[in-house]
Design a protein around this motif. Structure first.
Motif, mmCIF file in Angstrom:
data_model
loop_
_atom_site.group_PDB
_atom_site.id
_atom_site.type_symbol
_atom_site.label_atom_id
_atom_site.label_comp_id
_atom_site.label_asym_id
_atom_site.label_seq_id
_atom_site.Cartn_x
_atom_site.Cartn_y
_atom_site.Cartn_z
ATOM 1 N N GLU A 39 -14.543 -6.952 49.365
ATOM 2 C CA GLU A 39 -14.322 -6.186 48.252
ATOM 3 C C GLU A 39 -15.095 -4.773 48.029
ATOM 4 N N ARG A 40 -16.447 -4.656 48.623
ATOM 5 C CA ARG A 40 -17.002 -3.273 48.526
ATOM 6 C C ARG A 40 -16.720 -2.183 49.443
ATOM 7 N N VAL A 41 -15.849 -1.385 49.173
ATOM 8 C CA VAL A 41 -15.384 -0.566 49.985
ATOM 9 C C VAL A 41 -16.401 0.390 50.446
ATOM 10 N N GLU A 42 -17.036 1.084 49.393
ATOM 11 C CA GLU A 42 -17.939 2.251 49.684
ATOM 12 C C GLU A 42 -18.978 1.809 50.546
ATOM 13 N N LEU A 43 -19.457 0.401 50.202
ATOM 14 C CA LEU A 43 -20.481 -0.152 51.096
ATOM 15 C C LEU A 43 -20.140 -0.058 52.505
ATOM 16 N N ALA A 44 -18.892 -0.606 52.776
ATOM 17 C CA ALA A 44 -18.412 -0.730 54.155
ATOM 18 C C ALA A 44 -18.201 0.623 54.977
ATOM 19 N N VAL A 45 -17.788 1.669 54.089
ATOM 20 C CA VAL A 45 -17.651 2.828 54.790
ATOM 21 C C VAL A 45 -18.896 3.601 55.093
ATOM 22 N N ARG A 46 -19.883 3.267 54.148
ATOM 23 C CA ARG A 46 -21.193 3.917 54.199
ATOM 24 C C ARG A 46 -21.965 3.451 55.369
ATOM 25 N N THR A 47 -21.846 1.961 55.696
ATOM 26 C CA THR A 47 -22.612 1.213 56.703
ATOM 27 C C THR A 47 -21.527 1.370 57.949
ATOM 28 N N GLU A 48 -20.632 1.899 58.176
ATOM 29 C CA GLU A 48 -19.779 2.119 58.968
ATOM 30 C C GLU A 48 -19.161 0.716 60.104
ATOM 31 N N ILE A 49 -18.824 -0.022 58.999
ATOM 32 C CA ILE A 49 -18.417 -1.432 59.720
ATOM 33 C C ILE A 49 -16.825 -1.272 59.911
ATOM 34 N N LYS A 50 -16.379 -2.169 60.212
ATOM 35 C CA LYS A 50 -14.984 -2.227 60.830
ATOM 36 C C LYS A 50 -13.867 -2.165 59.471
ATOM 37 N N GLY A 51 -14.248 -3.148 58.606
ATOM 38 C CA GLY A 51 -13.136 -3.069 57.667
ATOM 39 C C GLY A 51 -13.699 -3.759 56.315
ATOM 40 N N VAL A 52 -12.491 -3.808 55.380
ATOM 41 C CA VAL A 52 -12.866 -4.491 54.053
ATOM 42 C C VAL A 52 -11.813 -5.556 53.757
ATOM 43 N N GLN A 53 -12.277 -6.468 52.932
ATOM 44 C CA GLN A 53 -11.189 -7.584 52.701
ATOM 45 C C GLN A 53 -10.955 -7.456 50.947
ATOM 46 N N VAL A 79 -5.141 -1.402 47.521
ATOM 47 C CA VAL A 79 -4.856 -1.256 48.917
ATOM 48 C C VAL A 79 -4.538 0.251 49.232
ATOM 49 N N SER A 80 -3.756 0.752 48.477
ATOM 50 C CA SER A 80 -3.025 2.118 48.500
ATOM 51 C C SER A 80 -4.041 3.049 48.335
ATOM 52 N N SER A 81 -4.930 3.034 47.250
ATOM 53 C CA SER A 81 -6.044 4.050 47.240
ATOM 54 C C SER A 81 -7.095 3.886 48.460
ATOM 55 N N VAL A 82 -7.570 2.917 48.617
ATOM 56 C CA VAL A 82 -8.312 2.740 49.904
ATOM 57 C C VAL A 82 -7.755 3.441 51.123
ATOM 58 N N ARG A 83 -6.529 2.879 51.338
ATOM 59 C CA ARG A 83 -5.615 3.433 52.524
ATOM 60 C C ARG A 83 -5.730 4.758 52.355
ATOM 61 N N MET A 84 -5.448 5.605 51.215
ATOM 62 C CA MET A 84 -5.361 7.071 51.142
ATOM 63 C C MET A 84 -6.901 7.497 51.683
ATOM 64 N N LYS A 85 -7.743 6.950 50.996
ATOM 65 C CA LYS A 85 -9.148 7.625 51.326
ATOM 66 C C LYS A 85 -9.761 7.257 52.708
ATOM 67 N N ALA A 127 1.808 -10.255 48.720
ATOM 68 C CA ALA A 127 1.760 -10.112 50.123
ATOM 69 C C ALA A 127 2.883 -8.861 50.543
ATOM 70 N N GLN A 128 3.761 -8.700 49.989
ATOM 71 C CA GLN A 128 4.834 -7.656 50.137
ATOM 72 C C GLN A 128 4.100 -6.543 49.713
ATOM 73 N N ASP A 129 3.629 -6.643 48.431
ATOM 74 C CA ASP A 129 2.822 -5.313 47.733
ATOM 75 C C ASP A 129 1.752 -4.869 48.893
ATOM 76 N N ALA A 130 0.971 -5.609 49.399
ATOM 77 C CA ALA A 130 -0.063 -5.448 50.198
ATOM 78 C C ALA A 130 0.644 -4.678 51.508
ATOM 79 N N ALA A 131 1.561 -5.153 52.099
ATOM 80 C CA ALA A 131 2.145 -4.689 53.272
ATOM 81 C C ALA A 131 2.729 -3.054 52.999
ATOM 82 N N ILE A 132 3.355 -3.008 51.769
ATOM 83 C CA ILE A 132 4.023 -1.727 51.498
ATOM 84 C C ILE A 132 2.772 -0.844 51.404
ATOM 85 N N SER A 133 1.673 -1.223 50.707
ATOM 86 C CA SER A 133 0.501 -0.348 50.451
ATOM 87 C C SER A 133 -0.173 0.028 51.469
ATOM 88 N N GLY A 134 0.009 -0.547 52.447
ATOM 89 C CA GLY A 134 -0.597 -0.042 54.081
ATOM 90 C C GLY A 134 -1.835 -1.194 54.539
#
Ligand SMILES: Cc1nc(C(=O)O)sc1CCOP(=O)(O)O
Length: 204
Positions: A65-79, A87-93, A109-116
């Motif tokens: 869940e904590r997107v900014e923390l994942a980005v700040r620490t340069e780890i692989k990903g977020v759940q 998903v779409s706003s995280v994917r865009m950024k 699931a379909q919404d997640a797939a379409i959103s990236g």
């Protein structure tokens, strides 16, 4: 690649305990999820830095869940979940961030797939003490959901080494495991069994 085995922390272990399990199983799992909803950002930064000091690669780490923390620490990903940012706003950024979404229906699931999203985790498939009091969704629903999306689906919930082959036969791209590894007295042996099941199941 998002296939394979995802270890998920259970929110109950100390950092030292989680490092011990992670170190033991990291050669056999693809991703290690930090799912510690009650912890502060500062604590989670410490978790990441201590895991890395103990030879766990940032490329293996996924933050719940904590997107900014994942980005700040340069780890692989977020759940991401239905409580987190879309998903779409995280994917865009963050075009290069690995994005997984936890889903509980075909529509989600379909919404997640379409959103990236790169993959979804669907569950819980089998009865599990980690989701007490909730009815499991079962293999038929798993198979139906897998056919309805074109991104990898990781099965979660009550996954044991013996059950891995069945979820792979239904088309899962991998499995996410909490108690099966965290509560095991022999996590390395257990991880090898899980890996064997994923390999046998995916070659069918
Ligand atoms: C983290 C998680 N998510 C689930 C879901 O259904 O979305 S089930 C689950 C817990 C899985 O634990 P265990 O491997 O011990 O069954």
């Amino acid at each position: 690649m998002t296939e394979g085995i995802h270890l998920i922390s259970n929110g109950k272990q100390s950092l030292e305990e989680f490092i011990k399990v992670s170190k033991a199983v990291s050669p056999y799992v693809n991703y290690i999820h930090i799912r510690e909803k009650h912890r502060t950002d500062d604590e989670l930064v410490e978790w990441i830095s201590e895991l890395v000091k103990n030879d766990i690669s940032k490329g293996q780490l996924v933050m719940n869940e904590r997107v900014e923390l994942a980005v700040r620490t340069e780890i692989k990903g977020v759940q991401l979940t239905d409580h987190s940012e879309d998903v779409s706003s995280v994917r865009m950024k963050y075009p290069n961030l690995l994005i997984g979404r936890s889903v509980h229906s075909v529509e989600e699931a379909q919404d997640a797939a379409i959103s990236g999203a790169d993959y979804v985790i669907f569950g819980h498939i089998f009865k599990t003490n980690s989701k007490p009091g909730l009815l499991p969704r079962g293999l038929e629903q798993l198979g139906h959901l897998i056919k309805s999306v074109d991104i990898p689906v990781i099965a979660v919930g009550g996954i044991t080494p013996k059950r891995v082959e069945s979820v792979m036969t239904y088309g899962a791209s991998g499995v996410a495991i909490m108690s099966g590894l965290i509560d095991s007295e022999k996590p390395i042996e257990e991880a090898k069994h899980f890996l064997g099941g994923v390999r046998d199941g995916s070659s069918r």
